[in-house]
Design an enzyme around this catalytic site. Structure first.
Site, PDB file in Angstrom:
ATOM      1  N   GLU A   1      -9.775 -10.100  -7.567  1.00 55.14           N
ATOM      2  CA  GLU A   1      -8.773  -9.046  -7.380  1.00 55.14           C
ATOM      3  C   GLU A   1      -7.589  -9.226  -8.338  1.00 55.14           C
ATOM      4  O   GLU A   1      -7.008  -8.239  -8.804  1.00 55.14           O
ATOM      5  CB  GLU A   1      -8.314  -9.026  -5.923  1.00 55.14           C
ATOM      6  CG  GLU A   1      -9.436  -8.568  -4.988  1.00 55.14           C
ATOM      7  CD  GLU A   1      -9.075  -8.624  -3.508  1.00 55.14           C
ATOM      8  OE1 GLU A   1      -9.953  -8.281  -2.694  1.00 55.14           O
ATOM      9  OE2 GLU A   1      -7.934  -9.000  -3.160  1.00 55.14           O
TER      10      GLU A   1
ATOM     11  N   HIS B   1      -2.274  -5.261   1.611  1.00 56.53           N
ATOM     12  CA  HIS B   1      -3.604  -5.845   1.417  1.00 56.53           C
ATOM     13  C   HIS B   1      -3.421  -7.287   1.006  1.00 56.53           C
ATOM     14  O   HIS B   1      -2.481  -7.623   0.285  1.00 56.53           O
ATOM     15  CB  HIS B   1      -4.366  -5.113   0.299  1.00 56.53           C
ATOM     16  CG  HIS B   1      -5.571  -5.880  -0.172  1.00 56.53           C
ATOM     17  ND1 HIS B   1      -6.791  -5.794   0.447  1.00 56.53           N
ATOM     18  CD2 HIS B   1      -5.721  -6.798  -1.178  1.00 56.53           C
ATOM     19  CE1 HIS B   1      -7.648  -6.615  -0.160  1.00 56.53           C
ATOM     20  NE2 HIS B   1      -7.021  -7.232  -1.150  1.00 56.53           N
TER      21      HIS B   1
ATOM     22  N   ASN C   1      -1.831   0.319   6.968  1.00 54.76           N
ATOM     23  CA  ASN C   1      -1.330  -0.972   7.463  1.00 54.76           C
ATOM     24  C   ASN C   1      -0.488  -1.728   6.436  1.00 54.76           C
ATOM     25  O   ASN C   1      -0.330  -2.948   6.516  1.00 54.76           O
ATOM     26  CB  ASN C   1      -2.482  -1.810   8.012  1.00 54.76           C
ATOM     27  CG  ASN C   1      -3.563  -2.055   6.971  1.00 54.76           C
ATOM     28  OD1 ASN C   1      -3.392  -1.736   5.799  1.00 54.76           O
ATOM     29  ND2 ASN C   1      -4.664  -2.636   7.405  1.00 54.76           N
TER      30      ASN C   1
ATOM     31  N   LYS D   1       0.826  -1.209   0.000  1.00 50.68           N
ATOM     32  CA  LYS D   1       0.000   0.000   0.000  1.00 50.68           C
ATOM     33  C   LYS D   1       0.871   1.274   0.000  1.00 50.68           C
ATOM     34  O   LYS D   1       2.076   1.221   0.277  1.00 50.68           O
ATOM     35  CB  LYS D   1      -0.923  -0.031   1.205  1.00 50.68           C
ATOM     36  CG  LYS D   1      -2.025  -1.114   1.134  1.00 50.68           C
ATOM     37  CD  LYS D   1      -2.894  -1.047   2.395  1.00 50.68           C
ATOM     38  CE  LYS D   1      -4.137  -1.888   2.302  1.00 50.68           C
ATOM     39  NZ  LYS D   1      -4.970  -1.755   3.538  1.00 50.68           N
TER      40      LYS D   1
ATOM     41  N   TYR E   1     -12.508  -1.625  -3.572  1.00 48.14           N
ATOM     42  CA  TYR E   1     -12.971  -1.754  -2.178  1.00 48.14           C
ATOM     43  C   TYR E   1     -14.493  -1.684  -2.068  1.00 48.14           C
ATOM     44  O   TYR E   1     -15.011  -1.381  -0.999  1.00 48.14           O
ATOM     45  CB  TYR E   1     -12.330  -0.662  -1.317  1.00 48.14           C
ATOM     46  CG  TYR E   1     -10.993  -1.054  -0.710  1.00 48.14           C
ATOM     47  CD1 TYR E   1     -10.791  -2.286  -0.084  1.00 48.14           C
ATOM     48  CD2 TYR E   1      -9.921  -0.158  -0.722  1.00 48.14           C
ATOM     49  CE1 TYR E   1      -9.577  -2.620   0.491  1.00 48.14           C
ATOM     50  CE2 TYR E   1      -8.694  -0.489  -0.143  1.00 48.14           C
ATOM     51  CZ  TYR E   1      -8.535  -1.726   0.468  1.00 48.14           C
ATOM     52  OH  TYR E   1      -7.330  -2.058   1.056  1.00 48.14           O
TER      53      TYR E   1
HETATM   54  P1  IDP Z   1      -8.074  -6.401   5.832  1.00 52.79           P
HETATM   55  O1  IDP Z   1      -7.243  -5.464   5.009  1.00 52.79           O
HETATM   56  O2  IDP Z   1      -7.308  -6.938   7.019  1.00 52.79           O
HETATM   57  O3  IDP Z   1      -8.737  -7.473   5.009  1.00 52.79           O
HETATM   58  P2  IDP Z   1     -10.693  -5.143   5.951  1.00 52.79           P
HETATM   59  O4  IDP Z   1     -11.652  -5.268   7.076  1.00 52.79           O
HETATM   60  O5  IDP Z   1     -10.997  -5.860   4.682  1.00 52.79           O
HETATM   61  O6  IDP Z   1      -9.237  -5.531   6.489  1.00 52.79           O
HETATM   62  O7  IDP Z   1     -10.550  -3.578   5.652  1.00 52.79           O
HETATM   63  C1  IDP Z   1      -9.925  -3.130   4.465  1.00 52.79           C
HETATM   64  C2  IDP Z   1      -8.997  -2.007   4.818  1.00 52.79           C
HETATM   65  O8  IDP Z   1      -9.773  -0.921   5.320  1.00 52.79           O
HETATM   66  C3  IDP Z   1      -7.995  -2.295   5.941  1.00 52.79           C
HETATM   67  O9  IDP Z   1      -6.836  -2.950   5.494  1.00 52.79           O
HETATM   68  C4  IDP Z   1      -7.700  -0.926   6.446  1.00 52.79           C
HETATM   69  O10 IDP Z   1      -6.758  -0.264   5.594  1.00 52.79           O
HETATM   70  C5  IDP Z   1      -9.039  -0.231   6.328  1.00 52.79           C
HETATM   71  N1  IDP Z   1      -9.807  -0.302   7.578  1.00 52.79           N
HETATM   72  C6  IDP Z   1     -10.401  -1.381   8.124  1.00 52.79           C
HETATM   73  N2  IDP Z   1     -11.013  -1.077   9.273  1.00 52.79           N
HETATM   74  C7  IDP Z   1     -10.812   0.251   9.453  1.00 52.79           C
HETATM   75  C8  IDP Z   1     -11.232   1.179  10.470  1.00 52.79           C
HETATM   76  O11 IDP Z   1     -11.889   0.832  11.451  1.00 52.79           O
HETATM   77  N3  IDP Z   1     -10.805   2.472  10.315  1.00 52.79           N
HETATM   78  C9  IDP Z   1     -10.071   2.887   9.247  1.00 52.79           C
HETATM   79  N4  IDP Z   1      -9.674   2.044   8.277  1.00 52.79           N
HETATM   80  C10 IDP Z   1     -10.033   0.743   8.376  1.00 52.79           C
HETATM   81 MG    MG Z   2     -10.180  -7.346   3.555  1.00 57.60          MG
END
Ligand code: IDP
Ligand code: MG
Length: 136
Positions: free
Chosen positions: A129, A118, A115, A12, A52
């Site tokens: 994807e 992905h 983070n 990312k 997304y």
């Molecule tokens: P993942 O990346 O671990 O699969 P997902 O729940 O699919 O997590 O969420 C997609 C992305 O959305 C996350 O990687 C993160 O960057 C962002 N995200 C998820 N939850 C939050 C939140 O509570 N606040 C802000 N960003 C979030």
């Molecule tokens: Mg996810």
């Protein structure tokens, strides 16, 4: 039965910006993945919104799409036995503060939104994807 799978991984913008691209690729290689295709791209916001779409009702959707399209990312196809779940393991929890030691997000992630990586969450989504980034 375990079988060789493909999954989609993204490095990312926060990680590309900090020049962590090679380090994170090495992390995957040392974890037994083959990187069979890769490309560096910068998405338009409308592309990030499609990628997304599953999160479109979430309060963080707009910020998430702004962020994913804020700078270059590296898209990779990772191959390994059980690649989808194995990738989720090496990535660690979504929130780097909750991720286990030895995971990518623990080591490199800055926050729940920045983070660093992905990874597809199912074989079905991995196929979608992979097509999104690598459809010829
Ligand atoms: P993942 O990346 O671990 O699969 P997902 O729940 O699919 O997590 O969420 C997609 C992305 O959305 C996350 O990687 C993160 O960057 C962002 N995200 C998820 N939850 C939050 C939140 O509570 N606040 C802000 N960003 C979030
Ligand atoms: Mg996810």
């Amino acid at each position: 039965m375990s079988k060789v799978e493909q999954t989609l991984s993204l490095i990312k913008p926060d990680a590309v910006e900090r020049n962590l691209e090679e380090e994170i690729k090495q992390f995957f290689i040392k974890s037994g993945f083959k990187i069979t295709k890769q490309k560096k791209v910068k998405l338009e916001k409308k592309d990030a919104e499609i990628f997304y779409k599953v999160h479109e009702t979430k309060p963080f959707y707009n910020d998430l799409c702004e962020y994913l399209s804020s700078g270059p990312i590296v898209a990779m196809i990772l191959e390994k036995v059980d690649a989808v779940s194995e990738n989720r393991k090496v990535m660690g929890a979504t929130d780097p503060n909750k991720a286990d030691e030895g995971t990518i997000r623990k080591k490199y992630g800055l926050s729940i939104d920045k983070n660093s990586v992905h990874g597809s969450d199912s074989i079905e989504n991995a196929n979608k994807e992979i097509n999104f980034f690598f459809k010829t």
